[in-house]
Design a protein around this motif. Structure first.
Motif, short mmCIF file in Angstrom:
data_model
loop_
_atom_site.label_atom_id
_atom_site.label_comp_id
_atom_site.label_asym_id
_atom_site.label_seq_id
_atom_site.Cartn_x
_atom_site.Cartn_y
_atom_site.Cartn_z
N ASN A 150 0.88 -1.21 -0.06
CA ASN A 150 -0.03 0.20 0.18
C ASN A 150 0.87 1.24 0.09
N GLY A 151 2.04 1.20 0.49
CA GLY A 151 2.93 2.34 0.48
C GLY A 151 3.70 2.55 -0.53
N ILE A 152 3.58 1.76 -1.87
CA ILE A 152 4.48 1.87 -2.90
C ILE A 152 3.40 2.64 -3.90
N SER A 153 3.92 3.98 -4.19
CA SER A 153 3.42 4.75 -5.30
C SER A 153 2.76 3.91 -6.59
N GLY A 154 1.61 3.80 -6.86
CA GLY A 154 1.22 3.22 -8.08
C GLY A 154 1.29 1.87 -8.33
N ALA A 155 1.53 1.04 -7.14
CA ALA A 155 1.54 -0.33 -7.03
C ALA A 155 0.37 -0.93 -7.38
N GLY A 156 0.63 -2.25 -8.40
CA GLY A 156 -0.55 -2.64 -9.37
C GLY A 156 -0.76 -4.19 -8.45
N ASP A 157 0.41 -4.70 -7.75
CA ASP A 157 -0.11 -5.95 -7.02
C ASP A 157 1.04 -6.09 -6.04
N ALA A 158 0.94 -7.26 -5.39
CA ALA A 158 1.99 -7.86 -4.25
C ALA A 158 2.23 -9.24 -4.61
N TRP A 159 3.15 -9.89 -5.37
CA TRP A 159 3.00 -11.24 -5.66
C TRP A 159 4.51 -11.88 -5.12
N ALA A 160 4.27 -13.35 -5.17
CA ALA A 160 5.25 -14.20 -4.82
C ALA A 160 6.07 -13.72 -3.54
N PRO A 161 5.42 -13.73 -2.30
CA PRO A 161 6.02 -13.41 -1.22
C PRO A 161 7.07 -14.49 -0.57
N GLU A 162 8.10 -13.90 0.06
CA GLU A 162 8.95 -14.94 0.82
C GLU A 162 9.38 -14.15 2.10
N ALA A 163 9.78 -14.94 3.09
CA ALA A 163 10.37 -14.34 4.07
C ALA A 163 11.57 -14.95 4.79
N ILE A 164 12.44 -14.62 5.47
CA ILE A 164 13.73 -15.06 5.88
C ILE A 164 13.93 -14.22 7.24
N PHE A 165 14.25 -15.17 8.47
CA PHE A 165 14.84 -14.49 9.52
C PHE A 165 16.09 -13.87 9.33
N ASP A 166 16.15 -12.68 10.14
CA ASP A 166 17.53 -12.17 10.02
C ASP A 166 18.36 -11.84 11.22
N PRO A 167 19.04 -12.85 11.37
CA PRO A 167 19.89 -13.03 12.69
C PRO A 167 20.55 -11.62 13.10
N ALA A 168 20.87 -10.75 12.29
CA ALA A 168 21.37 -9.45 12.69
C ALA A 168 20.57 -8.45 13.34
N THR A 169 19.29 -8.74 13.05
CA THR A 169 18.24 -7.71 13.74
C THR A 169 17.49 -8.31 14.42
N ASN A 170 17.21 -9.76 14.36
CA ASN A 170 16.25 -10.53 15.33
C ASN A 170 14.79 -10.42 14.86
N ASP A 171 14.68 -10.07 13.51
CA ASP A 171 13.48 -10.01 12.94
C ASP A 171 13.42 -10.64 11.68
N TYR A 172 12.28 -10.55 10.98
CA TYR A 172 12.27 -11.11 9.51
C TYR A 172 12.13 -10.21 8.47
N VAL A 173 12.88 -10.62 7.41
CA VAL A 173 12.60 -9.69 6.16
C VAL A 173 11.70 -10.28 5.07
N VAL A 174 10.61 -9.58 4.80
CA VAL A 174 9.62 -10.27 4.13
C VAL A 174 9.83 -9.42 2.60
N TYR A 175 9.79 -10.24 1.66
CA TYR A 175 10.13 -9.71 0.30
C TYR A 175 9.18 -10.34 -0.75
N TRP A 176 8.77 -9.19 -1.79
CA TRP A 176 7.58 -9.80 -2.75
C TRP A 176 8.06 -9.04 -4.07
N ALA A 177 7.14 -9.20 -5.10
CA ALA A 177 7.29 -8.55 -6.33
C ALA A 177 5.92 -7.36 -6.29
N THR A 178 6.41 -6.25 -6.70
CA THR A 178 5.25 -5.20 -7.09
C THR A 178 5.55 -4.77 -8.46
N ASN A 179 4.48 -4.44 -9.06
CA ASN A 179 4.48 -3.92 -10.47
C ASN A 179 4.12 -2.32 -10.28
#
Length: 494
Positions: A150-179
């Motif tokens: 929702n915070g991406i200007s002109g975003a048309g979608d949010a596809w193929a999400p993944e997540a990985i725990f980041d040991p450097a910050t003790n939280d998760y990085v969630v990443y996905w594709a947006t057009n």
């Protein structure tokens, strides 16, 4: 006590406190590695969808003991179904917390089978992900939407999400594709956000932008924590969708969000993401439980053959990848998903819940409208003739979720969903494992109120009420007259 001695004591206390903080920070960094080492992995769980059929864009699970030969769970039917957003999900990723006490499934909110075009989905589609949560890998929360794009200007979608725990910050990085448009170019890029609970997310930031018109749509990162040399993280991405220069790009880094080194692609194996033909997408990493080799599964969408595995004992050089023969994916077609290594306890829970069932598929016939059968429609429960699809009127009558001598009615095409009453109305809902749900979904079979050769079903937690239809809609009511007795009488047929 002198001021000097007091100061020394304060200094000592502060030093001890800082040492404790340092120890804690060090523990957090390696917690993922330590948690993984607590119990050895003995199996694998694949989360996936199957395609654009009526129920294909839902969550399916498969189990393997060797990582190459897979058995479909839940008799090949969906394990989780989306009731939010588009009511369809694709590209599921399954995530375990470092301590192994919480799990999440995140997925694309998209249902092409509803008639949505790919252009609409990419340009005017959902900007949300669908999230499920569990503490035991078998009892899952209701799905929820998270508007990550929702915070991406002109975003048309949010596809193929993944997540990985980041040991450097003790939280998760969630990443996905947006057009979306950026720097004058509209295309799919990989964006990311951070979260500790999969409910609250930071503002989205660009993760991968190849430059020019080259798009990236499928990315998955794997961690190699106990390495001797090499990199800690490896990343596979599908670049240049349906383009002559499309490739599966392999990269490496020692940090999830720092710079990445391009290691190359898979063209030496005649594998690319160029055009349709033999093109592949949806790269899916899987560490083998032997701890010395990895699989990279690729979805052969160009030919429709589903996933194929590559294997490597050294991810630092793309030339080490080799094709694999002698694998079996089970009956279901496997489309873009993810694989989780399982401990023996996790495997036992998963197989106990969704191992192949021998419970017969049955229907419930109405006594006084014998051309009508109990069915679900838009998650309401009623009686209808000529039910289409037929599976909407098919049930597995299983031992009651609670009580002695009770039964529960599990949907065949929505496994894990049961008939339950809510404000006395009967609905089809996914079990949340709660005592209230189990009680609402349990019934005691008794001799038919209108005919003793048929059956009536008394509510477990409202024993003065019986399952009956009224205006063809099912509910539970007290029964006091002949009409009610006929409405509350059913026959089980195969």
């Amino acid at each position: 006590m002198s001021l000097t001695s007091s100061g020394r004591r304060v200094t000592t206390v502060v030093s001890a406190f800082l040492a404790t903080l340092a120890l804690l920070a060090g523990w957090l960094v390696v917690s993922a590695e330590r948690a993984a080492a607590l119990d050895p992995f003995t199996g694998y769980l694949m989360a996936h969808f199957t395609g654009e059929s009526a129920n294909g864009e839902q969550i399916y699970l498969a189990h393997s003991t060797d990582g190459l030969n897979w058995t479909d769970l839940n008799n090949g039917a969906p394990v989780l179904t989306s009731t939010v957003g588009t009511r369809g999900v694709r590209d599921p990723a399954i995530v375990r917390s470092p301590n192994g006490d919480r799990y999440w499934i995140i997925a694309t909110d998209l249902r092409i089978a509803s008639g949505t075009s790919w252009a609409d989905a990419a340009n005017r589609g959902s900007r949300s992900l669908v999230v499920w949560e569990s503490t035991n890998l078998v009892d899952w929360s209701a799905p929820r939407l998270v508007g990550v794009a929702n915070g991406i200007s002109g975003a048309g979608d949010a596809w193929a999400p993944e997540a990985i725990f980041d040991p450097a910050t003790n939280d998760y990085v969630v990443y996905w594709a947006t057009n979306s448009p950026l720097n004058g170019v509209t295309k799919h890029r990989i964006w990311y956000s951070r979260t500790s609970d999969f409910r609250t997310f930071t503002s989205p930031q660009v993760y991968i932008d190849r430059g020019g018109n080259t798009a990236t749509i499928d990315t998955q990162v794997v961690e190699v924590p106990n390495r001797t040399g090499g990199y800690r993280f490896y990343r596979a991405s599908a670049d240049g969708i349906i383009a002559s220069d499309g490739d599966i790009t392999i990269e490496a880094s020692n940090s999830v969000l720092d710079s990445w080194t391009n290691l190359g692609n898979l063209r030496h194996l005649n594998i690319s993401n160029a055009g349709f033909g033999n093109a592949v997408e949806g790269p899916m990493w899987m560490p083998f439980n032997n701890g010395t080799s990895w699989a990279l599964w690729l979805d052969q969408y160009g030919t429709g053959r589903g996933y194929m595995p590559l294997r490597s004992a050294d991810l630092g050089n793309v030339r080490n990848f080799q094709t694999v023969s002698g694998y079996s994916l089970g009956a279901n077609r496997k489309r873009h998903g993810s694989i989780l290594q399982l401990t023996a306890a996790e495997s036992s829970r998963v197989q106990a819940r969704w191992g192949r069932s021998t419970t017969a598929v049955q229907r419930l016939q109405s006594y006084n409208f014998q051309d009508r059968y109990v069915r679900h429609a838009d998650f309401d429960v009623r009686i209808d003739p000529n039910v289409t699809p037929a599976q909407d009127a098919q049930w597995r009558i299983v031992p009651g979720l609670v009580g002695t001598g009770t039964v529960s009615f599990e949907s065949v095409n929505y496994p894990g969903h049961y008939m339950r009453h809510r404000d006395y109305d009967m609905v089809l809902e996914q079990s949340d494992g709660s005592s209230a749900f189990r009680a609402d979904a349990s019934f005691t079979p008794v001799a038919g109120l209108a005919s003793s050769s048929w059956t009536s079903y008394r509510s477990y937690n409202f024993p003065d009420r019986y399952l009956r239809h009224s205006g063809y809609v099912l509910r539970i009511d007290p029964i006091s007259d002949a009409t009610g007795r006929a409405d509350a009488t059913f026959r089980v047929v195969s």
